[in-house]
Structure formats: structure tokens, C-alpha cells
Design a protein around this motif. Structure first.
Motif, PDB file in Angstrom:
ATOM      1  N   LEU A 162     -35.362  25.323 -35.489  1.00 59.04           N
ATOM      2  CA  LEU A 162     -36.201  26.157 -35.798  1.00 59.04           C
ATOM      3  C   LEU A 162     -36.939  26.697 -34.326  1.00 59.04           C
ATOM      4  O   LEU A 162     -36.792  28.032 -33.806  1.00 59.04           O
ATOM      5  N   VAL A 163     -37.248  25.865 -33.534  1.00 53.63           N
ATOM      6  CA  VAL A 163     -37.924  26.416 -32.244  1.00 53.63           C
ATOM      7  C   VAL A 163     -36.815  26.976 -31.409  1.00 53.63           C
ATOM      8  O   VAL A 163     -37.000  27.697 -30.815  1.00 53.63           O
ATOM      9  N   GLN A 164     -35.600  26.256 -31.569  1.00 56.69           N
ATOM     10  CA  GLN A 164     -34.498  26.749 -30.449  1.00 56.69           C
ATOM     11  C   GLN A 164     -34.201  28.292 -30.924  1.00 56.69           C
ATOM     12  O   GLN A 164     -34.141  29.335 -29.978  1.00 56.69           O
ATOM     13  N   PHE A 195     -41.534  29.076 -45.013  1.00 57.01           N
ATOM     14  CA  PHE A 195     -41.217  29.718 -43.800  1.00 57.01           C
ATOM     15  C   PHE A 195     -41.809  31.111 -43.737  1.00 57.01           C
ATOM     16  O   PHE A 195     -41.664  31.856 -44.748  1.00 57.01           O
ATOM     17  N   GLU A 196     -42.249  31.597 -42.760  1.00 60.03           N
ATOM     18  CA  GLU A 196     -42.778  32.886 -42.670  1.00 60.03           C
ATOM     19  C   GLU A 196     -42.219  33.400 -41.197  1.00 60.03           C
ATOM     20  O   GLU A 196     -42.492  32.701 -40.195  1.00 60.03           O
ATOM     21  N   ALA A 197     -41.809  34.632 -40.838  1.00 61.48           N
ATOM     22  CA  ALA A 197     -41.435  35.093 -39.783  1.00 61.48           C
ATOM     23  C   ALA A 197     -41.765  36.842 -39.892  1.00 61.48           C
ATOM     24  O   ALA A 197     -41.566  37.367 -40.915  1.00 61.48           O
ATOM     25  N   GLY A 198     -42.749  37.275 -38.686  1.00 56.93           N
ATOM     26  CA  GLY A 198     -42.978  38.399 -38.737  1.00 56.93           C
ATOM     27  C   GLY A 198     -43.906  38.828 -37.756  1.00 56.93           C
ATOM     28  O   GLY A 198     -44.260  38.036 -36.675  1.00 56.93           O
ATOM     29  N   SER A 222     -36.688  44.186 -33.448  1.00 60.25           N
ATOM     30  CA  SER A 222     -37.132  42.913 -34.229  1.00 60.25           C
ATOM     31  C   SER A 222     -35.885  42.311 -34.626  1.00 60.25           C
ATOM     32  O   SER A 222     -34.698  42.450 -34.878  1.00 60.25           O
ATOM     33  N   PRO A 223     -36.174  40.901 -34.541  1.00 62.30           N
ATOM     34  CA  PRO A 223     -35.184  39.812 -35.040  1.00 62.30           C
ATOM     35  C   PRO A 223     -34.575  40.115 -36.553  1.00 62.30           C
ATOM     36  O   PRO A 223     -33.376  39.880 -36.674  1.00 62.30           O
ATOM     37  N   ALA A 224     -35.503  40.699 -37.305  1.00 57.19           N
ATOM     38  CA  ALA A 224     -35.288  40.942 -38.664  1.00 57.19           C
ATOM     39  C   ALA A 224     -34.214  42.006 -38.894  1.00 57.19           C
ATOM     40  O   ALA A 224     -33.509  42.410 -39.774  1.00 57.19           O
ATOM     41  N   HIS A 284     -32.193  34.112 -41.257  1.00 57.23           N
ATOM     42  CA  HIS A 284     -31.765  33.542 -42.765  1.00 57.23           C
ATOM     43  C   HIS A 284     -31.243  32.184 -42.503  1.00 57.23           C
ATOM     44  O   HIS A 284     -31.656  31.347 -43.467  1.00 57.23           O
ATOM     45  N   GLY A 285     -30.877  31.738 -41.329  1.00 51.48           N
ATOM     46  CA  GLY A 285     -30.486  30.349 -41.040  1.00 51.48           C
ATOM     47  C   GLY A 285     -31.829  29.491 -41.210  1.00 51.48           C
ATOM     48  O   GLY A 285     -32.052  28.365 -41.615  1.00 51.48           O
ATOM     49  N   MET A 286     -32.895  29.989 -40.220  1.00 57.80           N
ATOM     50  CA  MET A 286     -34.193  29.084 -40.271  1.00 57.80           C
ATOM     51  C   MET A 286     -34.930  29.215 -41.957  1.00 57.80           C
ATOM     52  O   MET A 286     -35.100  28.019 -41.985  1.00 57.80           O
ATOM     53  N   ARG A 287     -34.575  30.120 -42.456  1.00 51.09           N
ATOM     54  CA  ARG A 287     -35.216  30.046 -43.799  1.00 51.09           C
ATOM     55  C   ARG A 287     -34.404  28.917 -44.826  1.00 51.09           C
ATOM     56  O   ARG A 287     -34.950  28.397 -45.523  1.00 51.09           O
ATOM     57  N   GLU A 288     -33.082  28.975 -44.740  1.00 57.46           N
ATOM     58  CA  GLU A 288     -32.158  27.949 -45.395  1.00 57.46           C
ATOM     59  C   GLU A 288     -32.652  26.646 -44.916  1.00 57.46           C
ATOM     60  O   GLU A 288     -32.779  25.685 -45.853  1.00 57.46           O
ATOM     61  N   ARG A 289     -32.775  26.500 -43.546  1.00 60.02           N
ATOM     62  CA  ARG A 289     -33.062  25.191 -43.030  1.00 60.02           C
ATOM     63  C   ARG A 289     -34.613  24.502 -43.668  1.00 60.02           C
ATOM     64  O   ARG A 289     -34.764  23.545 -44.039  1.00 60.02           O
TER      65      ARG A 289
END
Length: 370
Positions: free
Chosen positions: A282-284, A347-350, A324-326, A334-339
Motif C-alpha cells: 500500500l505504501v509502495q 480503504f479511502e483514496a482521494g 489524478s491516480p483515479a 483498484h489493487g490497493m482496495r483489493e488488498r
């Protein structure tokens, strides 16, 4: 097979009748044929065959013609019980019991009518019970066969789901390993190009970092192959990264031009190794997105909190996103959310209200395996 069976019954009973009852064949031979013939379609139309034979037997009784071929009615009753519905079975039993009563009253001495009726009824009951048991056995075997087919189908579906899940996991790991290291190498190489004239020593250091990052990518690939292949010789020498490797990761992206602050609180040793790998990825991925999508001068901040029940991760940056990454075509978010979903976490990203980007995840550790 039913035709051969009917012919065999006819021949056997006709021979027995010829020897014991009727030295001169006449009407009985006709009734023998008429009683044996419906056996040909006894399994295709069991009730019709039984009723046809019952009609022939009634005419035989009416004309007072005795023949041992009447035993074929028991075969027909067995077939109805084995292949027809319960309603048809009860109907056949009623018809046969009526015939038993008529035959006992006509062809049995008065003092033995009751004994004859009981004996013939017992034979009818035996034929019915055997037929019902065969029907139940056949239904049970059909159920077992259907169940086996269903279980095999479910097994194949589970195997397909497992393959799809493994492919997704492999793609996710490959994305994290390749994308991050290539992004860092590109940033370092660009920095070396700009610095080679005015600061050659910095360009040299940047290229050394490129070499180090490339070796790190090879090491990560070997770690990953060590999980997929039992014969990978470097599997034991290259364990999967965890929280302890976050500081070298921060140093790596810092060398690529992204100032990064890292703060880890709590005891990382209490976090299971699979969860530590998730935190690292996630950090990576978050730092890789910041490196790719923000202008120079952006700063990143990483906060990891370890607790017995959960581990939380928060990665923020203060730079305006060039993209934006999104909105990118990658699968990083998508991969971070699955992890995070593997651990039933959040999980939140924005974008942040005061500018920049934020990634936040909470992994629930209760019930996870170390």
C-alpha cells in the motif's frame, strides 16, 4: 431385452403347463401368448401392460380356463411398483387383489378359499415391496449421480475462481514490483540527465541509485518467484518485504526526488507477515503514484500505526496532482482496495480538502493468521 424376457417366460410356462396340466394344447396356449406379450413393453408403459394382462386374465377366468401363466401378473405388478407412480401402484394392487379374490372363489375348494386368498395376496405384496424397493434404490442412485455431477461442477467452478484469484494476485504483485521500481528508475535517470553538466557527482550518484533500484527490482521478483516456485534457490534468502522495509523504501523514493517522512508507531512484530506485506505494498503504490502524478517539490508523509487488533496506514502528499491516480489507466487504486478488502478493512483514496492527495487504509487483524 424385454422381448427376450417375455419370450422366455412364455416358453417356460407353456412347457410347464404342457407337462403338468394340459397334454393337449388349445385355448390355454392362446391365453399364454396374450398374457406374455404385454411384457414386451412392461417398462415403457407399465400400467398399460398390467391392465392389458389383467383384462386377458379376466376373460380367462370368465371362460374358466386355468393356466400357470397367470403368474405373469406378479411380474407386471412388480414393474408397475418399480417404474410407475404410487397412485398407479395402488390401482394395480386393487385390480390384482380383485382377481385374487375371484380366482380363489372359483378354483379353490370352499374350505381353503381363505388360505388361497392369503397366499396369493402375500405373493402380490411381495412383488409390490420388491418393486417399491427397486424404485427407491434407483431414485437414490439418480440422486447420488446428480449430486456427484453438481459437486464436480462446483469443484470446477471453485477451481476457476481460484485460478482467477491467483491470476489477480500475480498481476497485482507484478504491478506493484515493476511499476514502482521503473518509476523510481525513470525519475533517477531524468535527474541524472539534468545534473550531468553542472553536478556530475550528483548524476553519478543518481545512476548508482538506478543500479541499486534495478537490483532491488530483481530481488523483489526473486521473492515473488520464491512463492510461486518451490525450486527457486533464492526464496529463503529473500523474504517478502514488511513494515521493517518501509524505511529503505522511503529512502529510495527520497533519492528519486520525493521528500518523504515516515513514522511507525506500535510494535510491528505483532502484525502478521501477510498483513505486513499488504502495508508495504500500500505504501509502495501510494508513493509511486505521488512520484508519477505530482510536480517536483511535492512532499509525502507516511504514518503507520500498529495495534493488536488492527494496523492503520495513512499516506498523504501536498502537491497538486498533474493527473489524478483515479483517472489514470493503471490498476493501482483498484489493487490497493483489493488488498485492504482481504482483511475486511477500510480503504479511502482521494484529494485532501487543503490540497494534495491522501490514501488511508485500516486492516483488521482479528482472525488473521500469522
Amino acid at each position: 431385452m424385454d422381448a427376450l424376457f417375455a419370450a422366455a417366460v412364455f416358453a417356460m410356462l407353456t412347457g410347464a403347463m404342457h407337462r403338468a396340466l394340459h397334454p393337449v394344447l388349445g385355448q390355454p396356449l392362446l391365453f399364454n401368448a396374450l398374457l406374455a406379450l404385454p411384457l414386451v413393453w412392461r417398462r415403457r408403459a407399465p400400467l398399460v401392460a398390467f391392465l392389458s394382462m389383467s383384462a386377458v386374465a379376466f376373460v380367462q377366468w370368465w371362460l374358466n380356463v386355468r393356466t400357470p401363466t397367470d403368474i405373469t401378473l406378479l411380474i407386471a405388478l412388480y414393474t408397475v411398483a418399480a417404474y410407475a407412480s404410487k397412485r398407479h401402484t395402488w390401482l394395480a394392487i386393487g385390480v390384482l387383489e380383485t382377481g385374487v379374490l375371484l380366482a380363489s372363489a372359483r378354483w379353490t375348494p370352499p374350505e381353503r378359499v381363505f388360505e388361497s386368498f392369503v397366499a396369493l395376496s402375500a405373493m402380490a405384496v411381495a412383488a409390490t415391496v420388491i418393486g417399491v424397493n427397486m424404485r427407491s434404490r434407483r431414485a437414490h442412485l439418480a440422486f447420488l449421480e446428480e449430486r456427484a455431477v453438481r459437486l464436480e461442477r462446483e469443484r470446477d467452478q471453485q477451481a476457476q475462481l481460484a485460478v482467477a484469484g491467483e491470476r489477480s494476485r500475480i498481476a497485482r504483485e507484478m504491478h506493484d514490483i515493476v511499476t514502482h521500481n521503473l518509476s523510481v528508475m525513470v525519475a533517477l535517470a531524468d535527474g541524472a540527465v539534468f545534473a550531468q553538466e553542472l553536478h556530475p557527482e550528483r548524476a553519478t550518484e543518481a545512476m548508482r541509485q538506478v543500479s541499486t533500484t534495478g537490483r532491488q527490482a530483481i530481488t523483489d521478483m526473486r521473492r515473488f518467484l520464491g512463492v510461486l516456485r518451490a525450486d527457486e534457490p533464492d526464496a529463503l534468502r529473500h523474504p517478502m518485504p514488511g513494515i521493517a522495509q518501509l524505511r529503505p523504501l522511503a529512502d529510495q523514493v527520497r533519492a528519486a526526488g520525493l521528500p518523504t517522512d515516515l513514522d511507525v508507531s506500535g510494535d510491528p512484530a505483532a502484525v502478521p507477515l501477510p498483513a505486513q506485506l499488504t502495508v508495504y505494498r500500500l505504501v509502495q503504490e501510494a508513493l509511486t503514484n505521488t512520484l508519477k502524478h505530482t510536480p517536483p517539490g511535492t512532499r509525502a508523509d507516511v504514518r503507520v500505526r500498529c495495534a493488536p487488533e488492527y494496523v492503520s496506514v495513512r499516506i498523504t502528499d501536498d502537491g497538486p496532482a498533474l493527473q489524478s491516480p483515479a483517472e489514470s489507466n493503471g490498476q493501482g487504486l483498484h489493487g490497493m482496495r483489493e488488498r485492504a478488502a482481504v482483511y475486511g478493512g477500510e480503504f479511502e483514496a482521494g484529494p485532501r480538502p487543503d490540497g494534495g492527495w491522501q490514501v488511508r487504509a485500516v486492516l483488521a487483524l482479528s482472525g488473521s493468521e500469522a
